[in-house]
Design a protein around this motif. Structure first.
Motif, mmCIF file in Angstrom:
data_model
loop_
_atom_site.group_PDB
_atom_site.id
_atom_site.type_symbol
_atom_site.label_atom_id
_atom_site.label_comp_id
_atom_site.label_asym_id
_atom_site.label_seq_id
_atom_site.Cartn_x
_atom_site.Cartn_y
_atom_site.Cartn_z
ATOM 1 N N ARG A 1 0.823 -1.207 0.000
ATOM 2 C CA ARG A 1 0.000 0.000 0.000
ATOM 3 C C ARG A 1 0.858 1.258 0.000
ATOM 4 N NH1 ARG A 1 -4.342 -0.353 4.575
ATOM 5 N NH2 ARG A 1 -4.589 1.806 3.898
ATOM 6 N N VAL B 1 2.496 1.516 -3.823
ATOM 7 C CA VAL B 1 1.573 1.853 -4.906
ATOM 8 C C VAL B 1 1.025 3.257 -4.633
ATOM 9 C CG1 VAL B 1 -0.600 1.231 -6.034
ATOM 10 C CG2 VAL B 1 0.975 -0.559 -5.299
ATOM 11 N N ASP C 1 -5.338 4.331 -0.252
ATOM 12 C CA ASP C 1 -6.125 3.095 -0.189
ATOM 13 C C ASP C 1 -7.001 3.125 1.046
ATOM 14 O OD1 ASP C 1 -5.392 1.365 -2.376
ATOM 15 O OD2 ASP C 1 -3.404 1.298 -1.493
ATOM 16 N N ILE D 1 2.035 -6.245 -4.180
ATOM 17 C CA ILE D 1 1.950 -5.083 -5.069
ATOM 18 C C ILE D 1 1.160 -5.448 -6.323
ATOM 19 C CG2 ILE D 1 3.298 -3.543 -6.575
ATOM 20 C CD1 ILE D 1 5.473 -3.606 -4.348
ATOM 21 N N ILE D 2 1.458 -6.600 -6.894
ATOM 22 C CA ILE D 2 0.741 -7.059 -8.092
ATOM 23 C C ILE D 2 -0.749 -7.228 -7.794
ATOM 24 C CG2 ILE D 2 0.462 -9.022 -9.672
ATOM 25 C CD1 ILE D 2 3.561 -9.389 -9.422
ATOM 26 N N LEU E 1 -2.496 -5.793 -5.403
ATOM 27 C CA LEU E 1 -3.102 -4.490 -5.141
ATOM 28 C C LEU E 1 -3.383 -3.730 -6.433
ATOM 29 C CD1 LEU E 1 -4.082 -2.333 -3.177
ATOM 30 C CD2 LEU E 1 -1.727 -1.523 -2.995
ATOM 31 N N VAL E 2 -2.449 -3.766 -7.372
ATOM 32 C CA VAL E 2 -2.655 -3.085 -8.654
ATOM 33 C C VAL E 2 -3.837 -3.710 -9.389
ATOM 34 C CG1 VAL E 2 -1.640 -2.680 -10.936
ATOM 35 C CG2 VAL E 2 -0.288 -2.255 -8.877
ATOM 36 N N ILE E 3 -3.918 -5.033 -9.401
ATOM 37 C CA ILE E 3 -5.043 -5.715 -10.046
ATOM 38 C C ILE E 3 -6.355 -5.380 -9.332
ATOM 39 C CG2 ILE E 3 -6.079 -7.985 -10.505
ATOM 40 C CD1 ILE E 3 -3.170 -8.985 -10.985
ATOM 41 N N ASN F 1 -7.068 -2.693 -7.641
ATOM 42 C CA ASN F 1 -7.427 -1.308 -7.962
ATOM 43 C C ASN F 1 -8.013 -1.188 -9.359
ATOM 44 O OD1 ASN F 1 -6.651 -0.337 -5.464
ATOM 45 N ND2 ASN F 1 -4.592 0.185 -6.133
ATOM 46 N N LYS F 2 -7.475 -1.953 -10.312
ATOM 47 C CA LYS F 2 -8.001 -1.918 -11.689
ATOM 48 C C LYS F 2 -9.410 -2.513 -11.745
ATOM 49 C CE LYS F 2 -4.409 -0.358 -13.984
ATOM 50 N NZ LYS F 2 -4.372 0.935 -14.592
ATOM 51 N N LYS G 1 -8.459 4.333 -7.158
ATOM 52 C CA LYS G 1 -7.191 5.004 -7.434
ATOM 53 C C LYS G 1 -7.015 5.379 -8.884
ATOM 54 C CE LYS G 1 -3.707 3.917 -4.391
ATOM 55 N NZ LYS G 1 -2.594 3.142 -3.961
ATOM 56 N N GLN G 2 -7.998 5.931 -9.498
ATOM 57 C CA GLN G 2 -7.856 6.408 -10.863
ATOM 58 C C GLN G 2 -6.975 7.651 -10.851
ATOM 59 O OE1 GLN G 2 -9.024 4.903 -13.595
ATOM 60 N NE2 GLN G 2 -9.853 3.272 -12.349
#
Length: 87
Positions: free
Chosen positions: A19, A22, A26, A70-71, A73-75, A77-78, A83-84
């Motif tokens: 968190r 990235v 969050d 991290i991977i 969390l990014v997925i 968020n997408k 987090k746009q």
């Protein structure tokens, strides 16, 4: 019981580091942070086994857990639209 506590601590630390790395804010709470870290550890372990050829399913090391978190969390968020950038 020690294993469960170990997974919770690993998940909490890996999730908080992910968190922090990235960008953006969050609002996922501590429980989701722990789950994020645990799932990240599993993802990191799978990636380590894919790239090294080590066929045993083991949780990753701290570094692998953080990279996996991290991977994840990014997925996350997408998929959830959080987090746009530029909003």
């Amino acid at each position: 019981m020690g294993t469960i506590i170990g997974w919770l601590v690993l998940g909490l630390v890996a999730g908080f580091i992910a968190r922090a790395v990235v960008p953006g804010k969050d609002d996922i709470g501590i429980l989701r942070t722990i789950v994020l870290g645990i799932v990240g550890s599993i993802v990191g372990g799978l990636l380590v086994s894919i790239f090294t050829g080590f066929n045993s399913f083991q949780p990753a090391s701290w570094i692998g857990s953080i990279i996996g978190a991290i991977i994840v969390l990014v997925i996350y968020n997408k998929v959830t639209g959080r987090k746009q950038v530029g909003r």
